[in-house]
Design a protein around this motif. Sequence first.
Motif, PDB file in Angstrom:
ATOM      1  N   GLU A 102       0.808  -1.224   0.000  1.00 53.43           N
ATOM      2  CA  GLU A 102       0.000   0.000   0.000  1.00 53.43           C
ATOM      3  C   GLU A 102       0.840   1.273   0.000  1.00 53.43           C
ATOM      4  N   PHE A 103       1.815   1.368   0.871  1.00 55.01           N
ATOM      5  CA  PHE A 103       2.588   2.606   1.041  1.00 55.01           C
ATOM      6  C   PHE A 103       3.854   2.545   0.188  1.00 55.01           C
ATOM      7  N   ARG A 171       0.088   6.213  -2.351  1.00 61.12           N
ATOM      8  CA  ARG A 171      -0.567   5.010  -1.839  1.00 61.12           C
ATOM      9  C   ARG A 171      -1.195   4.267  -3.004  1.00 61.12           C
ATOM     10  N   GLU A 195       4.192   1.704   7.082  1.00 66.97           N
ATOM     11  CA  GLU A 195       3.283   2.838   7.259  1.00 66.97           C
ATOM     12  C   GLU A 195       4.005   3.994   7.960  1.00 66.97           C
TER      13      GLU A 195
END
Length: 200
Positions: A102-103, A171, A195
């Motif tokens: 995601e990041f 993201r 994160e």
Amino acid sequence: MTRVCLLGSPEVNLQYELLSRETSRDALATYDLERPFENALALRTVSVGAAVSLLNDLQWYLVRFVDEAIVQEPSVSETEWLSRGLAEELRNGETRPDETGEFLKVYGLETADAAVSAGTDTSAETETEATATRGTTGGGETESETRADTETAADAAAYTADRLVEPLYVRRTDGEIPEYDLRDVDDTLVVRLTEGEFSP
């Protein structure tokens, strides 16, 4: 095989700094070193654990000469890299591979051919490499060690590498990565982050 890449700080010559010092040179001696990007060194290890251990062994040098250390683990992604922090979480079992996408930190990539055609001058860096290596090592190096460093710099001077440019923090949404829009580039390099490392 897990790949490790060290991205040098802009103000230093990474190849010279690591290979002109006995401890770091010995730590890297068993690996086949590559130079995939300008002012960077890469190598292959047997696992994420081995990659993290090597980075820990080089910590003193990473703090002083390296902008970022990244790791590529084929079981996670064949094309994307992991930050050192994320590689450590994977090694420790704190994160699963399917939780890592995601990041992101996306670097622009300027190819060597494009840099040459655009008139980018790479001679300053290569001349600095050769000059730095011709100077004294200041660490009691033997003549053969100094000569090896000189040969390394000469090889680097004959090689023009692709260049990573300023990163964009994004993201991944619905499996899609936002387009890199900080400048026109030939390609991108994607680094997966924890994160806590994400700072858009």
